[in-house]
Every structure is written in structure tokens, then in C-alpha cells.
Design a protein around this motif. Structure first.
Motif, mmCIF file in Angstrom:
data_model
loop_
_atom_site.group_PDB
_atom_site.id
_atom_site.type_symbol
_atom_site.label_atom_id
_atom_site.label_comp_id
_atom_site.label_asym_id
_atom_site.label_seq_id
_atom_site.Cartn_x
_atom_site.Cartn_y
_atom_site.Cartn_z
ATOM 1 N N THR A 130 0.841 -1.198 0.000
ATOM 2 C CA THR A 130 0.000 0.000 0.000
ATOM 3 C C THR A 130 0.873 1.244 0.000
ATOM 4 N N LEU A 131 0.593 2.130 -0.934
ATOM 5 C CA LEU A 131 1.257 3.434 -1.037
ATOM 6 C C LEU A 131 0.263 4.509 -0.627
ATOM 7 N N ARG A 132 0.659 5.371 0.304
ATOM 8 C CA ARG A 132 -0.186 6.497 0.717
ATOM 9 C C ARG A 132 0.545 7.801 0.407
ATOM 10 N N LEU A 133 -0.094 8.613 -0.416
ATOM 11 C CA LEU A 133 0.428 9.928 -0.769
ATOM 12 C C LEU A 133 -0.393 10.991 -0.039
ATOM 13 N N ASP A 134 0.211 11.666 0.922
ATOM 14 C CA ASP A 134 -0.461 12.728 1.671
ATOM 15 C C ASP A 134 0.250 14.042 1.367
ATOM 16 N N LEU A 135 0.291 14.385 0.095
ATOM 17 C CA LEU A 135 1.072 15.538 -0.359
ATOM 18 C C LEU A 135 0.316 16.858 -0.310
ATOM 19 N N ASP A 136 -0.997 16.812 -0.125
ATOM 20 C CA ASP A 136 -1.789 18.039 -0.108
ATOM 21 C C ASP A 136 -1.288 18.976 0.996
ATOM 22 N N GLY A 137 -0.777 20.140 0.584
ATOM 23 C CA GLY A 137 -0.295 21.114 1.542
ATOM 24 C C GLY A 137 1.186 21.051 1.848
ATOM 25 N N VAL A 138 1.900 20.054 1.319
ATOM 26 C CA VAL A 138 3.342 19.958 1.553
ATOM 27 C C VAL A 138 4.071 20.961 0.660
ATOM 28 N N GLU A 139 4.913 21.773 1.263
ATOM 29 C CA GLU A 139 5.698 22.734 0.490
ATOM 30 C C GLU A 139 6.973 22.047 0.014
ATOM 31 N N GLY A 140 6.939 21.543 -1.215
ATOM 32 C CA GLY A 140 8.063 20.787 -1.748
ATOM 33 C C GLY A 140 9.235 21.648 -2.168
ATOM 34 N N ARG A 141 8.938 22.853 -2.553
ATOM 35 C CA ARG A 141 9.948 23.868 -2.854
ATOM 36 C C ARG A 141 9.306 25.211 -2.539
ATOM 37 N N PRO A 142 10.057 26.280 -2.343
ATOM 38 C CA PRO A 142 9.456 27.543 -1.910
ATOM 39 C C PRO A 142 8.279 27.975 -2.789
ATOM 40 N N GLY A 143 7.110 28.104 -2.158
ATOM 41 C CA GLY A 143 5.919 28.558 -2.863
ATOM 42 C C GLY A 143 5.239 27.527 -3.722
ATOM 43 N N VAL A 144 5.710 26.271 -3.702
ATOM 44 C CA VAL A 144 5.129 25.210 -4.527
ATOM 45 C C VAL A 144 4.642 24.096 -3.601
ATOM 46 N N TYR A 145 3.335 23.811 -3.672
ATOM 47 C CA TYR A 145 2.714 22.895 -2.718
ATOM 48 C C TYR A 145 2.122 21.679 -3.417
ATOM 49 N N GLY A 146 2.183 20.548 -2.731
ATOM 50 C CA GLY A 146 1.532 19.352 -3.226
ATOM 51 C C GLY A 146 0.019 19.509 -3.191
ATOM 52 N N LYS A 147 -0.669 18.816 -4.075
ATOM 53 C CA LYS A 147 -2.136 18.888 -4.099
ATOM 54 C C LYS A 147 -2.744 17.492 -4.228
ATOM 55 N N GLN A 148 -2.078 16.500 -3.663
ATOM 56 C CA GLN A 148 -2.459 15.110 -3.878
ATOM 57 C C GLN A 148 -2.646 14.384 -2.555
ATOM 58 N N ALA A 149 -3.768 13.698 -2.420
ATOM 59 C CA ALA A 149 -4.018 12.819 -1.274
ATOM 60 C C ALA A 149 -4.634 11.541 -1.837
ATOM 61 N N LYS A 150 -3.851 10.468 -1.847
ATOM 62 C CA LYS A 150 -4.294 9.266 -2.563
ATOM 63 C C LYS A 150 -3.704 8.024 -1.913
ATOM 64 N N THR A 151 -4.466 6.943 -1.948
ATOM 65 C CA THR A 151 -3.991 5.642 -1.481
ATOM 66 C C THR A 151 -4.032 4.656 -2.637
ATOM 67 N N VAL A 152 -2.925 3.959 -2.842
ATOM 68 C CA VAL A 152 -2.777 3.015 -3.953
ATOM 69 C C VAL A 152 -2.365 1.658 -3.378
ATOM 70 N N SER A 153 -3.009 0.610 -3.840
ATOM 71 C CA SER A 153 -2.661 -0.738 -3.383
ATOM 72 C C SER A 153 -2.407 -1.646 -4.580
ATOM 73 N N PHE A 154 -1.441 -2.540 -4.426
ATOM 74 C CA PHE A 154 -1.174 -3.520 -5.473
ATOM 75 C C PHE A 154 -0.688 -4.814 -4.832
ATOM 76 N N THR A 155 -0.667 -5.866 -5.633
ATOM 77 C CA THR A 155 -0.327 -7.196 -5.137
ATOM 78 C C THR A 155 0.862 -7.750 -5.900
ATOM 79 N N ILE A 156 1.748 -8.427 -5.187
ATOM 80 C CA ILE A 156 2.868 -9.115 -5.827
ATOM 81 C C ILE A 156 2.386 -10.503 -6.236
ATOM 82 N N GLY A 157 2.537 -10.813 -7.507
ATOM 83 C CA GLY A 157 2.092 -12.110 -8.018
ATOM 84 C C GLY A 157 3.114 -13.200 -7.747
ATOM 85 N N ARG A 158 3.102 -14.231 -8.580
ATOM 86 C CA ARG A 158 4.090 -15.308 -8.432
ATOM 87 C C ARG A 158 5.493 -14.767 -8.701
#
Length: 440
Positions: free
Chosen positions: A254-282
Motif C-alpha cells: 500500500t502506497l499512501r500519498l499525503d502531499l496536499d499542503g506539503v511545500e516541496g519547494r518555496p511557494g510550490v505545494y503538493g495537491k495530492q491525497a491518494k492511497t494506492v494498493s497492489f499485489t505481488i504475483g508469483r
């Protein structure tokens, strides 16, 4: 008529010799009762006796002293300590101020107490989602664990107690800033997908990041069953996550992106809040030996195929190293101009192609080479070729079999080529970096 339970005179009979009172006036037992042989005028004195008797009965039945305050029932004249109704001395301070707008998403929210200690701090967005945080051990301050979302109104409720336990509360609200410049993370693999054991979580940011710690803190990758997963930055715009060794088959990630509001560089903010899940096969790992011109396919620890191949020619050798399939194309065009080979080739219908690197390394079908080259001679411009037919219509060719039996995320290892090991950021190939270097 009245009814009563307990001991004492009844039916208007007072005990002879005793005196009771009515409206402050003494009434003797003879006068109060009817045993004296004199009937009350118009019945009035006779009515007084039952009233008095009932009063006596109630006092007797309750068994209490009118002034009693002793809780243990032993009598006495003790009195309760008066409650302290004075105001609490504790003072709650909340920053930013009530009604503030354009509030920074990090570092601005703080709650503190003076002349007391914080007992409760609750912060929530309009949907009721709580902002997690901890009251300091000394009880004097509280800060959120993580950044706040942008363009969001938050409410704050805080309570503090003074040294006498008296409470003081404060309620405020504020709204965070609306960013003018934003970024997102473009991730792989896809949500809900089933991938091979070599698949890392790879995130490419649309803007270069100058505060990697803040961005990294806003992203989590977890697995079930649990395994240590660590991040690594490639430049300032790519962040990959992987375990020390290939994933175990069947792992849920499971990948959780809680980037909404994160200041990644001066004056530039994340706008992403998302959860992604995947499965490893054989588990499937294919090993190409460029010197013997063969590839062995191992699934779940057992070899299931041995396929003749043709790797890179002596002047255009194939990279060594662990490579991960990142793309599958049943038919695609390959043009030498796109990978620095000029006009040496332009094949518009390469069948069963699977990408191994960003720079253009593929394992693919080859219909233009003689059947005799597979298993004997290296002839390609750096790719690994398998026998195939034009148009990819024959499902029985070696290239078709491998294509149909491979997942994105499967590992292809190349060894014994007269070339260097592929760089870990050239494709999804971080496995070529030592674990100590990865977590450094």
C-alpha cells in the motif's frame, strides 16, 4: 386518608404525658388525643391529632436529625466543604488567531497553556477528519504531527486545567492558504494491479523538490506481511521505495500519498491525497547469459523454460545487471534516432516488446533475423531478441510465450555481457544499488 410505615402513635393518639406543638403552641397528650373523654368542638381538635401524629411519624420513620450532616450516619453536626466556584487560572493560547486566513500549512498551528496544563486538544477539518498531534510531556504545548491540507478550514478546541483542577477552554477556527503553484507525484505501479517481485514503488514529481524531508515524510509504503521498506532519491524529482530483497510472492503493498499542503519547494505545494494498493504475483526471474546465448526462466524457484536468444552485438552490447519489466507492447516501433543510433534502423512493427530501461533496452521478438542466430550469435543493438513472426500472430513462438507469461515487475537479469552494469535509475532498476548505499 394517609398511610405510613414505621413505629409511632397513629389514629390521633398522642402518648400521655408527652407534649407536642402545632404552629409553635404546646399541645398536651390529653388535649391532643381523644382519650380524655371530651369531644372536640365541631371535631376540630380531633383533626389536629392525626396531623401531629403524621408529622411525628415522618420524623421518626426517617430517623434523622434535622441538622445532621454526618455522612457515616453516626450523628453529629458536620458540614460539607463549600465548592470552589472561582474561575480557572489556566490560560489557553491558540495560534493562528481565530478567523485567520491564508495560514501556512506547516509550522503555524500551535496550542499552549499558561498557569495550567493542557488536557484536551482537538483539531479537525470540515469533514470531521482529525489532525493528529501530541500534548508535550510538561502539558504546556501541542503541535500537529504532520502538515495541514491547503485551502481548508480547521476548527480547534483546547482545554487546560489549573493546579486546582479547574478547567478553561478555547475554541477557534482558521483557513489555510490557497497555493498558486502546485506539484503531484506520478506513481507506478497502478492501483489494483498485480506485478512481479521486482517492482519498486517509483514516484516522479512534476516539479523538482528542494525539501525532500518534508515530501518523504508525507509518503508511506507498507506491506503485508510486513517487511522493511526504504526510500531512495534519484535526483530531485524521483523517489523510489523497495525492500532489501525482491518482494515475497503474494505480498500486499500500500502506497499512501499525503502531499496536499506539503511545500516541496518555496511557494510550490503538493495537491495530492491518494492511497494506492497492489499485489505481488508469483515469483518469476529470467536470467540471460549473453555468452551462452540462452535465457533460463525460473518461476517460484523452479526452472520452467530455457530459451535461445540473441543479445547485443560486440559494438552495441547489452547492459549487465538486474532489470525490471516496466512496459509491455504487443507491437511497437523502434527507431535508432530515439536512442542515439542515427538512422541505423527503423522497425515499425517490433513484436512482443517489453521495456527494461528508460534508455531503450527491451527484450522483444525478432522476425527479421535468421532462425540460426538465436542461441548462437549476438546481433542486436543492445536489446535481447527472441525468435518471433511479423505481426505477433503466432502464440507458439518463444517471444510470444515469454510475453504472455510475464508481468510488469518481473525481473530479467543479464550476465556475461561485455558491458557495464546498468545504472539503478535507468528504468526501475534500483536493485543494482547495494542496500547499504540505498538506505544511506
Amino acid at each position: 386518608m394517609y398511610s405510613a410505615r414505621g413505629c409511632g402513635p397513629w389514629r390521633g393518639q398522642a402518648v400521655r404525658g408527652e407534649t407536642t406543638t402545632l404552629n409553635g403552641q404546646p399541645i398536651s397528650g390529653e388535649r391532643a388525643g381523644t382519650s380524655g373523654g371530651r369531644r372536640g368542638r365541631r371535631g376540630t381538635p380531633g383533626l389536629l391529632a392525626p396531623v401531629v401524629g403524621v408529622l411525628l411519624l415522618l420524623v421518626t420513620a426517617c430517623g434523622g436529625n434535622a441538622a445532621a450532616g454526618d455522612a457515616d450516619g453516626k450523628g453529629g453536626t458536620g458540614s460539607a466543604k463549600p465548592a470552589d466556584t472561582s474561575a480557572s487560572q489556566a490560560v489557553v493560547t491558540i495560534a493562528p488567531k481565530d478567523g485567520a486566513d491564508d495560514v501556512a500549512t506547516s509550522g503555524a498551528l500551535k496550542v499552549s497553556a499558561a498557569k495550567g496544563k493542557l488536557s484536551t486538544v482537538k483539531v479537525a477539518d470540515p469533514k470531521g477528519k482529525a489532525v493528529e498531534g501530541k500534548i508535550a510531556e510538561d502539558g504546556l504545548s501541542w503541535v500537529p504531527d504532520r502538515h495541514l491540507a491547503a485551502a481548508t478550514k480547521y476548527t480547534v478546541h483546547a482545554v487546560a486545567k489549573d493546579d486546582k483542577g479547574r478547567q478553561s477552554a478555547k475554541d477557534t477556527s482558521f483557513t489555510t492558504l490557497v497555493p498558486q503553484n502546485t506539484f503531484i507525484g506520478q506513481y507506478t505501479p497502478e492501483d489494483g494491479s498485480t506485478v512481479g517481485v521486482g517492482m519498486p514503488v517509483s514516484i516522479h514529481f512534476t516539479r523538482g523538490i528542494t525539501d525532500p524531508a518534508a515530501v518523504e515524510k508525507a509518503i508511506s509504503v507498507t506491506a503485508e506481511p510486513a517487511v522493511q521498506i526504504e526510500p531512495h532519491w534519484f535526483g530531485n524529482d524521483r523517489l523510489d521505495f523497495r525492500p532489501e530483497n525482491y518482494w515475497a510472492a503474494g505480498t500486499k503493498v500500500t502506497l499512501r500519498l499525503d502531499l496536499d499542503g506539503v511545500e516541496g519547494r518555496p511557494g510550490v505545494y503538493g495537491k495530492q491525497a491518494k492511497t494506492v494498493s497492489f499485489t505481488i504475483g508469483r515469483s518469476q526471474v529470467s536470467t540471460v547469459d549473453a555468452s551462452s546465448h540462452r535465457m533460463k526462466v525460473v518461476r517460484d524457484g523452479k526452472q520452467i523454460k530455457d530459451i535461445p536468444i540473441s543479445a547485443g552485438a560486440p559494438a552495441t552490447t547489452t547492459y549487465n545487471g538486474q532489470m525490471v519489466i516496466s512496459e509491455k507492447l504487443k507491437v511497437t516501433r523502434m527507431n535508432g534516432d530515439t536512442v542515439g543510433f542515427g538512422g541505423e534502423y527503423d522497425i515499425k512493427d517490433v513484436p512482443h516488446a517489453m521495456r527494461l530501461s528508460t534508455s531503450g533496452t527491451f527484450i522483444h521478438g525478432n522476425y527479421w533475423g535468421a532462425s540460426s542466430i538465436f542461441g548462437t550469435t549476438n546481433t542486436s543493438h543492445g536489446c535481447v531478441g527472441l525468435r518471433d513472426v511479423r505481426g505477433a500472430w503466432d502464440s507458439k513462438t518463444p517471444a510470444a510465450w515469454l510475453f504472455d507469461n510475464s508481468l510488469i515487475g518481473d525481473v530479467v537479469i543479464v550476465k556475461n555481457s561485455k558491458d557495464k552494469v546498468i545504472q539503478p535509475d535507468n528504468g526501475l532498476n534500483g536493485w543494482n544499488m547495494d542496500w547499504a548505499e540505498w538506505i544511506k
